[in-house]
Motif scaffolding. Structure first.
Motif, PDB file in Angstrom:
ATOM      1  N   ALA A 133       0.827  -1.210   0.000  1.00  0.00           N
ATOM      2  CA  ALA A 133       0.000   0.000   0.000  1.00  0.00           C
ATOM      3  C   ALA A 133       0.860   1.258   0.000  1.00  0.00           C
ATOM      4  O   ALA A 133       0.504   2.265  -0.633  1.00  0.00           O
ATOM      5  N   SER A 138      -1.850   6.415  -5.488  1.00  0.00           N
ATOM      6  CA  SER A 138      -3.283   6.554  -5.297  1.00  0.00           C
ATOM      7  C   SER A 138      -3.977   6.220  -6.613  1.00  0.00           C
ATOM      8  O   SER A 138      -3.600   6.732  -7.674  1.00  0.00           O
ATOM      9  N   ASN A 209      -6.292   0.064   3.504  1.00  0.00           N
ATOM     10  CA  ASN A 209      -7.021   0.915   2.551  1.00  0.00           C
ATOM     11  C   ASN A 209      -6.863   0.456   1.108  1.00  0.00           C
ATOM     12  O   ASN A 209      -6.760   1.271   0.185  1.00  0.00           O
ATOM     13  N   LEU A 210      -6.851  -0.858   0.928  1.00  0.00           N
ATOM     14  CA  LEU A 210      -6.857  -1.430  -0.410  1.00  0.00           C
ATOM     15  C   LEU A 210      -8.253  -1.986  -0.675  1.00  0.00           C
ATOM     16  O   LEU A 210      -8.729  -2.874   0.023  1.00  0.00           O
ATOM     17  N   LYS A 247      -5.915   1.198  -4.605  1.00  0.00           N
ATOM     18  CA  LYS A 247      -5.604   2.097  -3.494  1.00  0.00           C
ATOM     19  C   LYS A 247      -6.420   3.371  -3.634  1.00  0.00           C
ATOM     20  O   LYS A 247      -6.417   3.989  -4.692  1.00  0.00           O
TER      21      LYS A 247
END
Length: 247
Positions: A133, A138, A209-210, A247
């Protein structure tokens, strides 16, 4: 470098494994073609091939125009992959790193992180997913495949001969285990295998946060079955699970 069990056992695998890996029917006729199909057009994209092994994916992606960084914990694998890339005139950046400690690798750098059949091998899976990550841009994507947790593990046995008689017995799923055995049939020397539940994988993705954007349990084509009859087993039971994360 952390000399954990993953690093230690894979560092002891040598030339024989590299040669067998490039002939393994499941890998060459099923896993790799499907993975490359899912990756799509990679020209100009920065791709991290994490747990690159002998570098087969790295070379194929570089030939397709990707800007490839290949990382593995095994010095032998990295040397082998580096030499093969040079032989083919390919520019691939290589590093010897633990997957859970990608030091000196820039944050938010890669468009794609490829983890082909390696997450289940990591002793420190939490640290590995965290590093994936960190180095991913992003909006970047992760393409990951593992042995299917529901159908391939220490207490999961495949029995029967031929596609129609293939049966799987699941003795235990909920308690992750480690065991040692050769990485593939016909190869001497053991590596550490790990069984993890689907829940463990997904919770680590969410924690870092994947976002899961796709999940596949592909079936082989008739053409693939003709290349290797045992690939036909996968018309009944999935041995491999493929994730796409963002992501």
């Amino acid at each position: 470098m952390h000399n954990d069990s993953s690093t230690k056992c894979w560092s002891e695998a040598g030339l024989e494994w590299c040669e067998i890996a490039q002939k393994n029917d499941f890998r060459m006729f099923f896993i790799m073609p499907y993975t490359l199909q899912q990756l799509g057009n990679v020209s100009g994209k920065r791709i991290l091939d994490l747990g690159c092994g002998e570098g087969g994916y790295s070379r194929e992606l570089a030939q397709r125009g990707a800007l490839v960084t290949a990382i593995d914990c095994s010095e032998f694998f990295i040397n082998y992959s580096t030499n093969k890339a040079k032989e083919q005139g390919l520019h691939i950046t290589h590093f010897i790193r633990n997957s859970c400690d990608l030091y000196d690798i820039q944050d938010n750098y890669f468009d794609i992180v490829l983890c082909s059949m390696m997450l289940m091998d990591c002793e420190n899976l939490d640290g590995t997913v965290n590093e994936i990550a960190r180095v991913l841009k992003s909006g970047g994507k992760v393409f990951a495949s593992v042995l299917h947790p529901c159908f391939k593990g220490k207490d999961i046995n495949w029995t029967g001969e031929g596609n129609e008689s293939m049966v799987v017995f699941v003795k235990n799923y909920f308690f992750p285990k480690e065991w040692e055995m050769p990485p593939t049939n016909g190869l001497k020397g053991n590596v550490v295998w790990r069984h993890r539940t689907l829940e463990e994988y997904v919770k680590l993705f969410v924690k870092n946060n994947l976002r899961i954007t796709d999940l596949n349990e592909p079936m082989p084509t008739e053409e693939q079955i003709k290349m290797s009859p045992r690939i036909g087993w996968l018309t009944k039971i999935p041995m491999f699970l493929f994730w796409e994360l963002e992501k």
